[in-house]
Structure formats: C-alpha cells, structure tokens
Write an enzyme that holds these catalytic residues in place. Sequence first.
Site, mmCIF file in Angstrom:
data_model
loop_
_atom_site.group_PDB
_atom_site.id
_atom_site.type_symbol
_atom_site.label_atom_id
_atom_site.label_comp_id
_atom_site.label_asym_id
_atom_site.label_seq_id
_atom_site.Cartn_x
_atom_site.Cartn_y
_atom_site.Cartn_z
ATOM 1 N N GLY A 34 6.442 13.919 -6.662
ATOM 2 C CA GLY A 34 7.724 13.668 -7.293
ATOM 3 C C GLY A 34 8.761 14.748 -7.055
ATOM 4 O O GLY A 34 8.618 15.634 -6.217
ATOM 5 N N ASP A 61 5.498 10.555 2.616
ATOM 6 C CA ASP A 61 5.737 9.838 1.365
ATOM 7 C C ASP A 61 4.599 10.060 0.372
ATOM 8 O O ASP A 61 4.712 9.736 -0.798
ATOM 9 C CB ASP A 61 5.895 8.340 1.614
ATOM 10 C CG ASP A 61 7.330 7.946 1.867
ATOM 11 O OD1 ASP A 61 8.223 8.803 1.728
ATOM 12 O OD2 ASP A 61 7.565 6.773 2.195
ATOM 13 N N TYR A 62 3.502 10.626 0.836
ATOM 14 C CA TYR A 62 2.360 10.918 -0.022
ATOM 15 C C TYR A 62 2.749 11.855 -1.166
ATOM 16 O O TYR A 62 2.075 11.910 -2.187
ATOM 17 C CB TYR A 62 1.250 11.551 0.826
ATOM 18 C CG TYR A 62 -0.080 11.610 0.141
ATOM 19 C CD1 TYR A 62 -0.870 10.472 0.014
ATOM 20 C CD2 TYR A 62 -0.556 12.794 -0.388
ATOM 21 C CE1 TYR A 62 -2.096 10.518 -0.621
ATOM 22 C CE2 TYR A 62 -1.789 12.856 -1.023
ATOM 23 C CZ TYR A 62 -2.542 11.707 -1.129
ATOM 24 O OH TYR A 62 -3.765 11.754 -1.759
ATOM 25 N N TYR A 63 3.841 12.579 -1.014
ATOM 26 C CA TYR A 63 4.292 13.541 -2.023
ATOM 27 C C TYR A 63 5.215 12.912 -3.058
ATOM 28 O O TYR A 63 5.722 13.595 -3.943
ATOM 29 C CB TYR A 63 5.009 14.717 -1.368
ATOM 30 C CG TYR A 63 4.303 15.301 -0.176
ATOM 31 C CD1 TYR A 63 2.917 15.454 -0.156
ATOM 32 C CD2 TYR A 63 5.015 15.700 0.935
ATOM 33 C CE1 TYR A 63 2.272 15.991 0.949
ATOM 34 C CE2 TYR A 63 4.373 16.243 2.036
ATOM 35 C CZ TYR A 63 3.009 16.383 2.039
ATOM 36 O OH TYR A 63 2.382 16.919 3.131
ATOM 37 N N GLY A 64 5.455 11.622 -2.937
ATOM 38 C CA GLY A 64 6.364 10.906 -3.828
ATOM 39 C C GLY A 64 7.303 10.075 -2.984
ATOM 40 O O GLY A 64 7.657 10.468 -1.877
#
Length: 98
Positions: A34, A61-64
């Site tokens: 996020g 996108d794995y981090y938000g």
Amino acid sequence: MPATLTIAPHSTHPLTANRLGYGTMRLTGPQVWGEPADRPQALEILKTAVASGVNFFDTADYYGDDVTNRLLVEALYPYPPDLVICTKVGATRRPDAS
C-alpha cells in the site's frame, strides 16, 4: 565488473542500465503493501536516486495496486531518456495484503 549492463543486447531496442539500481519495495506501507507512510519522502528518495545516477528501477503490483508505479510517475515524469523501469508480473496479493 562493468558499471552498466545491457538488456536484450541483440534486439532492435537494447536497454543499458547502470548496475546499481533501486528496488521500490521499501517505499510502500506496512508489510510491504500500500501507500507509503510518508509520500513526500518516498518521492524525494526516487528523485535523489536519479540525481545520484540510478537509472534502473524495479517495481511490482505485488506491493499494492499500482502504488510504486504511481510514485515513479509522480516523482520522475517526464522520464530521463535513459530511464529503465522493470516490473514483475504474475504474482498477486489481495487488498488485505494476503
């Protein structure tokens, strides 16, 4: 060891990146997910990295949902001509970071 590496050297559009890059994972919020706790600081880190010679950024996108990509756009657009942004695909997380 060379200071740069060339990605796809035999293609019609090879990319040259400085060996020292920056992984954007640590710019995100708690549990690597996020929005960052301090957005202005995250933007400044990206600007400082470019000013210090970093031209390769790793993101995902794995981090938000789009968090690090939006930070890169906000901090660095219009992009320097030699900027390389690499993203990972395939892995996903749910909105609860699971």
